[in-house]
Design an enzyme around this catalytic site. Structure first.
Site, short mmCIF file in Angstrom:
data_model
loop_
_atom_site.label_atom_id
_atom_site.label_comp_id
_atom_site.label_asym_id
_atom_site.label_seq_id
_atom_site.Cartn_x
_atom_site.Cartn_y
_atom_site.Cartn_z
N LYS A 100 92.83 15.77 42.93
CA LYS A 100 92.18 16.62 43.93
C LYS A 100 92.45 16.23 45.37
CE LYS A 100 89.29 19.24 41.19
NZ LYS A 100 89.05 18.51 39.93
N GLU A 122 82.93 23.43 47.64
CA GLU A 122 82.09 23.55 46.45
C GLU A 122 82.52 22.43 45.50
OE1 GLU A 122 84.99 25.04 46.68
OE2 GLU A 122 85.83 24.39 44.77
N SER A 389 95.59 13.85 34.86
CA SER A 389 95.10 14.34 36.15
C SER A 389 94.01 13.48 36.78
CB SER A 389 94.59 15.78 36.01
OG SER A 389 93.64 15.88 34.96
C1 LIG Z 1 88.90 19.16 38.66
C2 LIG Z 1 89.74 18.51 37.62
C3 LIG Z 1 90.54 19.26 36.73
C4 LIG Z 1 90.51 20.75 36.67
O1 LIG Z 1 90.97 21.41 37.80
P1 LIG Z 1 92.42 22.07 37.90
O2 LIG Z 1 92.35 22.82 39.17
O3 LIG Z 1 92.61 22.94 36.70
O4 LIG Z 1 93.40 20.98 37.93
C5 LIG Z 1 91.36 18.58 35.86
N1 LIG Z 1 91.38 17.24 35.81
C6 LIG Z 1 90.61 16.47 36.63
C7 LIG Z 1 90.68 15.00 36.51
C8 LIG Z 1 89.76 17.08 37.56
O5 LIG Z 1 89.00 16.32 38.35
#
Ligand SMILES: *Cc1c(COP(=O)(O)O)cnc(C)c1O
Length: 407
Positions: A100, A122, A389
């Site tokens: 993020k 948000e 992610s």
């Molecule tokens: C917020 C989040 C997501 C989901 O958001 P995307 O916009 O689909 O990437 C996925 N993985 C993590 C670790 C997150 O914090």
């Protein structure tokens, strides 16, 4: 089909000037925001072509966020599964714990460029809120984060982290008191304060130019991956996998490879308790075309257009709409989509901790659950790259509860 694919993967042309990916996307907002979004789009275009902005962003991504992230060969997991070689793109090692921050940094720099000193955002699970709060502290910007009251209760630690960074967290008591309601409140604030305020939206969602802009701020993930896999393997992967909430980490990884027809791209949605109305958040399993919070896309809604309840073990994937670019690439067949259930995720989570010593975010673990099923179906000389992610520190309490352990 191949003709459609070739046209559809001419990525330079998407979205169109009015923000459309095929029939998806667009800009469905109250009149008061039309000018603000137009100005934002134009300023973004100038920033994109300005080497000074790009250098500044690259510098902050390196020094503050910790880029480049590694591309890690999961050797023990690969051995355990006995199929394709598995690599993780380590977005979990970034500052504040997830991808993020790539987007938060980009948009905050853009806000400064536009002379806006007040930031709103948000947040659902709190990861986007924490990234935004940290970036605002670093840049000396005022920060207000809208968060559903239910989410605030579930994610107390992230609320405190935001407050430590000087952000004001405003609880939202309307609707389901979760992410969708927080977005509504943030949009309301923006309508009122648009002159001095920039809204840092947290995923590849919403009205144009957000889906494009958020994608662009994350495409560094795929760009790094390309050179890293070429260095390690001397060739591109056979398959790439990412979880899909709004779709930002997935499109960030995939974008660089859309024009490589030999690479299979797979997005994994939240299957929750299984594909039963109200028990999941897999928009491509039962979602229908509609408009939610600024854009046209696949949405989980009933026949009257009321948004359905959603459920996922991971708050970050628990949203009724999917980013419009994903809707488009699914329709033309360029990206495949599957889902993982809460149970699949709990198992995959424990396996990764045990064999690799990595505690993944529950969101990312959806991609992992798919990868674990998929790798053994592939040959040993094939390669899968999965986007890890985020890290799972925020989730260990919840996992302990599911496993019946007291921590
Ligand atoms: C917020 C989040 C997501 C989901 O958001 P995307 O916009 O689909 O990437 C996925 N993985 C993590 C670790 C997150 O914090």
């Amino acid at each position: 089909m191949s003709e459609v694919k070739a046209a559809g993967t001419d990525k330079a042309s998407l979205p169109t000037a009015d923000g459309r990916f095929g029939e998806f996307g667009g800009c469905y907002v109250p009149e008061t925001l039309v000018t603000a979004l137009k100005d934002l789009g134009e300023e973004y275009q100038r920033a994109k072509e300005d080497p000074e902005f790009q250098n500044d962003l690259a510098f902050q991504l390196k020094e503050f966020a910790g880029r480049p992230t590694g591309l890690y060969f999961a050797e023990r997991l690969t051995e355990e599964l006995g199929g394709a070689k598995i690599y993780f793109k380590r977005e979990d090692l970034l500052h504040t714990g997830a991808h993020k921050i790539n987007n938060a940094l980009g948009q905050a720099l853009l806000a400064k460029r536009m002379g806006k000193r007040r930031i709103i955002a948000e947040t659902g699970a709190g990861q986007h809120g924490v990234a935004t709060a940290a970036v605002c502290a670093k840049m000396g910007l005022e920060c207000v984060v809208y968060m559903g009251a239910v989410d605030m209760e579930r994610q107390k630690l992230n609320v405190f982290r935001m407050e430590l960074c000087g952000a004001e967290v405003r609880g939202v008591d309307s609707g389901q008191k979760t992410l969708k309601d927080a977005v509504n409140e943030a949009m309301r604030d923006w309508v009122t304060n648009v002159r001095d305020t920039h809204y840092i939206l947290g995923s590849a969602l919403g009205a144009h130019p957000y889906p494009m802009m958020v994608r662009d701020f994350h495409k560094v993930i795929g760009q790094e991956t390309r050179s890293q896999i070429l260095e390690k393997e001397g060739r591109l992967p056979d398959e790439m996998v990412a979880c899909v909430g709004g779709g930002s980490n997935a499109i960030g990884l995939f974008y660089e490879f859309l024009g490589e027809p030999d690479i299979r791209l797979v997005g994994v949605e939240a299957g929750g308790h299984g594909i039963v109305k109200g028990e999941h958040a897999a928009r491509f399993e039962g979602g229908r075309l509609g408009v939610l919070q600024g854009c046209k896309t696949y949405i989980l809604q009933d026949k009257d257009g009321q948004i359905e309840l959603t459920h996922s073990i991971s708050a970050g994937l628990d949203y009724a709409a999917i980013g419009p670019e994903h809707a488009y690439y699914r329709d033309i067949g360029r990206i495949d989509y599957g889902y993982a259930t809460d149970d699949d995720v709990l198992e995959a989570f424990q396996l990764l901790c045990r064999v690799e010593g990595i505690i993944p975010a529950l969101e990312s673990t959806h991609a992992l659950a798919y990868t674990i099923k998929r790798a053994p179906q592939m040959e040993r000389n094939q390669i899968i790259v999965m986007n890890l992610s985020g890290r799972g520190d925020k989730d260990v309490n919840q996992v302990a509860k599911f496993l019946g352990q007291d921590v």
